[in-house]
Design a protein around this motif. Sequence first.
Motif, PDB file in Angstrom:
ATOM      1  N   LEU A   1       0.822  -1.211   0.000  1.00  0.00           N
ATOM      2  CA  LEU A   1       0.000   0.000   0.000  1.00  0.00           C
ATOM      3  C   LEU A   1       0.858   1.264   0.000  1.00  0.00           C
ATOM      4  O   LEU A   1       0.581   2.226  -0.727  1.00  0.00           O
ATOM      5  CB  LEU A   1      -0.925  -0.021   1.233  1.00  0.00           C
ATOM      6  CG  LEU A   1      -2.038  -1.074   1.226  1.00  0.00           C
ATOM      7  CD1 LEU A   1      -2.791  -1.044   2.556  1.00  0.00           C
ATOM      8  CD2 LEU A   1      -3.000  -0.829   0.066  1.00  0.00           C
ATOM      9  N   VAL A   2       1.929   1.305   0.814  1.00  0.00           N
ATOM     10  CA  VAL A   2       2.788   2.487   0.842  1.00  0.00           C
ATOM     11  C   VAL A   2       3.483   2.691  -0.491  1.00  0.00           C
ATOM     12  O   VAL A   2       3.643   3.828  -0.967  1.00  0.00           O
ATOM     13  CB  VAL A   2       3.816   2.348   1.997  1.00  0.00           C
ATOM     14  CG1 VAL A   2       4.879   3.434   1.900  1.00  0.00           C
ATOM     15  CG2 VAL A   2       3.126   2.429   3.353  1.00  0.00           C
ATOM     16  N   ARG A   3       3.884   1.615  -1.155  1.00  0.00           N
ATOM     17  CA  ARG A   3       4.590   1.729  -2.441  1.00  0.00           C
ATOM     18  C   ARG A   3       3.712   2.365  -3.505  1.00  0.00           C
ATOM     19  O   ARG A   3       4.126   3.297  -4.207  1.00  0.00           O
ATOM     20  CB  ARG A   3       5.073   0.351  -2.872  1.00  0.00           C
ATOM     21  CG  ARG A   3       5.759   0.350  -4.227  1.00  0.00           C
ATOM     22  CD  ARG A   3       6.203  -1.058  -4.604  1.00  0.00           C
ATOM     23  NE  ARG A   3       6.761  -1.084  -5.929  1.00  0.00           N
ATOM     24  CZ  ARG A   3       8.015  -0.746  -6.242  1.00  0.00           C
ATOM     25  NH1 ARG A   3       8.838  -0.379  -5.262  1.00  0.00           N
ATOM     26  NH2 ARG A   3       8.449  -0.786  -7.489  1.00  0.00           N
ATOM     27  N   TYR A   4       2.454   1.880  -3.634  1.00  0.00           N
ATOM     28  CA  TYR A   4       1.610   2.354  -4.739  1.00  0.00           C
ATOM     29  C   TYR A   4       0.772   3.565  -4.383  1.00  0.00           C
ATOM     30  O   TYR A   4       0.250   4.216  -5.274  1.00  0.00           O
ATOM     31  CB  TYR A   4       0.695   1.218  -5.207  1.00  0.00           C
ATOM     32  CG  TYR A   4       1.460   0.163  -5.978  1.00  0.00           C
ATOM     33  CD1 TYR A   4       1.804   0.371  -7.316  1.00  0.00           C
ATOM     34  CD2 TYR A   4       1.847  -1.012  -5.362  1.00  0.00           C
ATOM     35  CE1 TYR A   4       2.527  -0.591  -8.019  1.00  0.00           C
ATOM     36  CE2 TYR A   4       2.566  -1.963  -6.054  1.00  0.00           C
ATOM     37  CZ  TYR A   4       2.905  -1.754  -7.386  1.00  0.00           C
ATOM     38  OH  TYR A   4       3.607  -2.703  -8.080  1.00  0.00           O
ATOM     39  N   LEU A   5       0.676   3.900  -3.121  1.00  0.00           N
ATOM     40  CA  LEU A   5      -0.077   5.088  -2.742  1.00  0.00           C
ATOM     41  C   LEU A   5       0.805   6.301  -2.449  1.00  0.00           C
ATOM     42  O   LEU A   5       0.331   7.438  -2.550  1.00  0.00           O
ATOM     43  CB  LEU A   5      -0.934   4.786  -1.500  1.00  0.00           C
ATOM     44  CG  LEU A   5      -2.091   3.788  -1.712  1.00  0.00           C
ATOM     45  CD1 LEU A   5      -2.828   3.553  -0.395  1.00  0.00           C
ATOM     46  CD2 LEU A   5      -3.061   4.277  -2.784  1.00  0.00           C
ATOM     47  N   VAL A   6       2.108   6.086  -2.100  1.00  0.00           N
ATOM     48  CA  VAL A   6       2.976   7.206  -1.713  1.00  0.00           C
ATOM     49  C   VAL A   6       4.215   7.288  -2.590  1.00  0.00           C
ATOM     50  O   VAL A   6       4.503   8.337  -3.190  1.00  0.00           O
ATOM     51  CB  VAL A   6       3.373   7.091  -0.218  1.00  0.00           C
ATOM     52  CG1 VAL A   6       4.297   8.244   0.167  1.00  0.00           C
ATOM     53  CG2 VAL A   6       2.132   7.086   0.663  1.00  0.00           C
ATOM     54  N   VAL A   7       4.975   6.212  -2.697  1.00  0.00           N
ATOM     55  CA  VAL A   7       6.277   6.263  -3.348  1.00  0.00           C
ATOM     56  C   VAL A   7       6.140   6.532  -4.836  1.00  0.00           C
ATOM     57  O   VAL A   7       6.834   7.394  -5.405  1.00  0.00           O
ATOM     58  CB  VAL A   7       7.042   4.944  -3.086  1.00  0.00           C
ATOM     59  CG1 VAL A   7       8.355   4.949  -3.845  1.00  0.00           C
ATOM     60  CG2 VAL A   7       7.259   4.755  -1.605  1.00  0.00           C
TER      61      VAL A   7
END
Length: 359
Positions: free
Chosen positions: A156-162
């Motif tokens: 989730l952090v990869r595709y929503l933030v990074v």
Amino acid sequence: MDLQKPPEPRHQPEGCLVVAVRLPVRIVVLVLVVPVRMVWDVLVVAGRLLRDTVLRPLGRALRWTGRALFVWPFVALWRYLLVPVGRALAWLGRVLVVVPAVWFHRYVLTPVGHALAWVYARVLVPVGRALARVLKGVGAVLAALGLGVCAALAWLVRYLVVVPVRWLYTWVLAPVGRAVAWCARGLARLLGLLVTGIGLALYWTARVLFVLPALALWRWVLAPVGRFLAFVAREVGDALGHAWRIAGRISRAAGRALGTLFRWIFVEPARWAYRAVLTPVGHAVRAAVLRPVAAGMRAVGRVTREAVTTARDTVRQARAEFRRMLFGTPRQPAAVDRREPVAPGTRTLGRSTTALTKD
């Protein structure tokens, strides 16, 4: 070994200006220095006399007084009071503190320490190892449970933030930053050119207005004046040294003349009077007065000693007679047989017998 003499330094010829400055300066300096040197020599002689006759004995007396008042009392206090008291305190400290502390450490603390070490090695260490193994197992179980949750959160952090932040940096922020950097470099170059031009203008202005006049003033005014002043100062110093040496010779000559005059006026007449008048008078007085008086005094002393001896003997005899009159004649000690032969029975030179071998 080099037997040849080293070449003497060649003196450069001096001009008339040097001679014209040197001679008046040396004359004036000599006139001014001679009284100063004579006063200095008088002060030196007086100082040496004061040092030898007053200051040195006074210093020795003060040193002895200081030793007697300060050093010797403190030495005696240290030697006869502080050292015995310190030794007594050291002995008391050793007996009252060191020996009990050593005993307490040896017979109390050391056994207690050994016991605590045994408890640590035999009880605490196994218990700690067991607790570590239990905690390690619990941690492994918790890690296995948390791997799935962590993987989901990472996706989730990869595709929503990074991924959005990377796209924004690549297509928006980087081009804008390059454009701003290019504008800043151009502005910096422009400002550099302006500063360089202003600096060159100020440099040439300062050089023309300040440096070149100062250089001309130094080269054509201050340097010649400084050389002249240095030459004058050097000549004055040489003149002072030369005048000081000449004044010393003059002072010594004046001192010798005054010494000779003093010797002729006072010392030689006093010596002549002592040798020609006082010595013969003293010999005559000694021969005519002192020796007869001394002989008479010796005769009087001899007669006095004889009279005193006679009076002492008379008093001793009178005291013995008085004691004999009161207490009688003292008893004579009885003769003791010492096992010695009498006079007729002793060995003689004409006989070979002795008192032990005869019948």
